[in-house]
Design an enzyme around this catalytic site. Structure first.
Site, PDB file in Angstrom:
ATOM      1  N   SER A  66       0.802  -1.234   0.000  1.00  0.00           N
ATOM      2  CA  SER A  66       0.000   0.000   0.000  1.00  0.00           C
ATOM      3  C   SER A  66       0.830   1.278   0.000  1.00  0.00           C
ATOM      4  CB  SER A  66      -0.952   0.017   1.201  1.00  0.00           C
ATOM      5  OG  SER A  66      -2.076  -0.809   0.950  1.00  0.00           O
ATOM      6  N   LYS A  69       0.106   3.777  -2.653  1.00  0.00           N
ATOM      7  CA  LYS A  69      -0.893   4.852  -2.566  1.00  0.00           C
ATOM      8  C   LYS A  69      -0.260   6.231  -2.400  1.00  0.00           C
ATOM      9  CE  LYS A  69      -4.577   1.835  -0.808  1.00  0.00           C
ATOM     10  NZ  LYS A  69      -3.925   0.596  -0.366  1.00  0.00           N
ATOM     11  N   SER A 126      -6.256   3.893   4.042  1.00  0.00           N
ATOM     12  CA  SER A 126      -5.609   3.007   3.071  1.00  0.00           C
ATOM     13  C   SER A 126      -6.622   2.218   2.253  1.00  0.00           C
ATOM     14  CB  SER A 126      -4.632   2.043   3.780  1.00  0.00           C
ATOM     15  OG  SER A 126      -3.723   1.491   2.851  1.00  0.00           O
TER      16      SER A 126
END
Length: 390
Positions: A66, A69, A126
């Site tokens: 993640s 991101k 997230s």
């Protein structure tokens, strides 16, 4: 031609800068090895100087999870800055976005969600669903958005990175490096300070569901104000952190640890190491005159020289007085010269070893003189060559 410079202290930037400048007997602090960190790779970077203070396997290809991101939001921020997107725009949630597995913001298919809420869902919660929704809204589909991510990675010089999706879900062709992540984090903080404040928010509520930021250091260390966690079974537990203490900002990237606690502990250890044993100074301001040199065959006889942006250096604590600055220039400068043209190098050394170099540029235009002016200078240069003048 080489010239030695004195450093120009920027008054008030750091109190310790003046202390280092005025104190002749400053105690030198020995620099130990970096802390042992149980991570696949890591890097500790100073934000202002862009110097790596500690690293291991920082150029090794890794799965970003993640941490991806960060680029998802960076591309969105650029679209906002360009006027192609507005925080109040409403995004229609597709079934694909709604069905995206992994961490979620819990948006519902067919609903319309504000861009600002989606970005906070990406940054704080997230949300994979939010990441796909914003990607589809900006680019039409996630594949095209991934190409936009790769374009920005290339612009930033992230040579070890490739994106195939906006979420960080595993894909064999989605990869990055700890160094590239630090480059991205630095760009995000530098270019979008207002949006960066969202990375310090500890929780976000959407649709009646409150979720906490998974960055534990936001609760433990008041100097920490970002950035992003990541985890998959193959990538391990990852954390990108930034913290600021007494005007010095550090960025740590820790990838592939064994648990949430391990990534937080490793990041804290690196930050403490950097702040304890190093300090950062601004040596010169961009556009300030570092030297004024004789220029021949021009309408003006003198040319101001400097650097095009602020210059920071990070040194072991107590070693400011050991820094030396030198200018390397050709023996003669001849008109015409355009402002911004590179004419030499500014070299910063610590104990005789190169620390950083920057192009030395003209800070003004100097047009070529007329015929008689050029002829006069040609005679002077010829006589100077004969009798050792300048």
């Amino acid at each position: 031609m080489t010239k030695t410079l004195f450093f120009v202290a920027r008054a008030g930037w750091l109190a310790c800068l003046l202390c280092a400048w005025m104190t002749t007997a400053l105690a030198q602090v020995p620099i130990p090895a970096p802390p042992s960190v149980g991570a696949t790779s890591y890097i500790l970077l100073d934000f202002h100087s862009d110097q790596a203070l500690a690293e291991r396997n920082s150029d090794e290809r890794i799965e970003p999870a993640s941490i991806t991101k960060l680029m998802t939001s960076y591309v969105a921020f650029r679209e906002l800055a360009a006027g192609n997107l507005d925080l109040d725009d409403e995004v229609l949630v597709s079934e694909k976005a709604w069905r995206t597995p992994g961490s979620r913001m819990f948006i519902e298919v067919g609903n319309r969600v504000r861009v600002e809420d989606l970005l906070k869902g990406i940054i704080i919660q997230s949300g994979n669903d939010a990441s796909v929704a914003i990607a589809e809204h900006i680019a039409g589909d996630e594949v095209v958005f991934a190409s936009m991510m790769n374009e920005q990675a290339a612009v930033l010089g992230m040579i070890g990175t490739n994106y195939t999706n906006a979420t960080g879900l595993p894909h064999p062709e989605q990869y990055t490096t700890a160094r590239d992540i630090a480059v991205l984090a630095r760009a995000l903080i530098n270019e979008f300070p207002d949006f960066y404040a969202w990375y310090s928010e500890r929780e976000f509520t959407f649709g009646g569901i409150r979720q906490h930021n998974r960055n534990r250091l936001l609760w433990r260390d008041p100097s920490v104000d970002g950035l992003k966690t990541g985890h998959t079974s193959s990538a391990g537990y990852c954390l990108v952190t930034s913290a600021s203490r007494d005007g010095m900002r550090l960025i740590s990237v820790v990838m592939g640890t064994s648990s949430e606690e391990a990534r937080a502990t490793a990041s804290q250890a690196l930050l403490n190491y950097g702040f304890r044993f190093f300090e950062t100074y601004q040596l010169y301001e961009g556009g300030s005159v570092l030297a004024t040199e004789r220029i021949w065959q021009g309408r003006d006889n003198e040319l101001p020289l400097g650097i095009d942006s602020d210059l920071f250096v990070t040194v072991p604590r107590g070693r400011y007085d050991a820094l030396e600055a030198r200018l390397e220039l050709p023996d003669r400068l001849t008109a015409p010269v355009h402002s911004g043209s590179t004419l030499g190098q500014l070299l910063i050394e610590l104990d005789g070893d190169a620390l950083v170099s920057r192009p030395l540029v003209a800070l003004a235009d100097v047009e070529e003189a007329g015929f008689f002016g050029r002829a006069s200078d040609s005679v002077r240069m010829w006589l100077g060559g004969l009798f050792g003048g300048d």
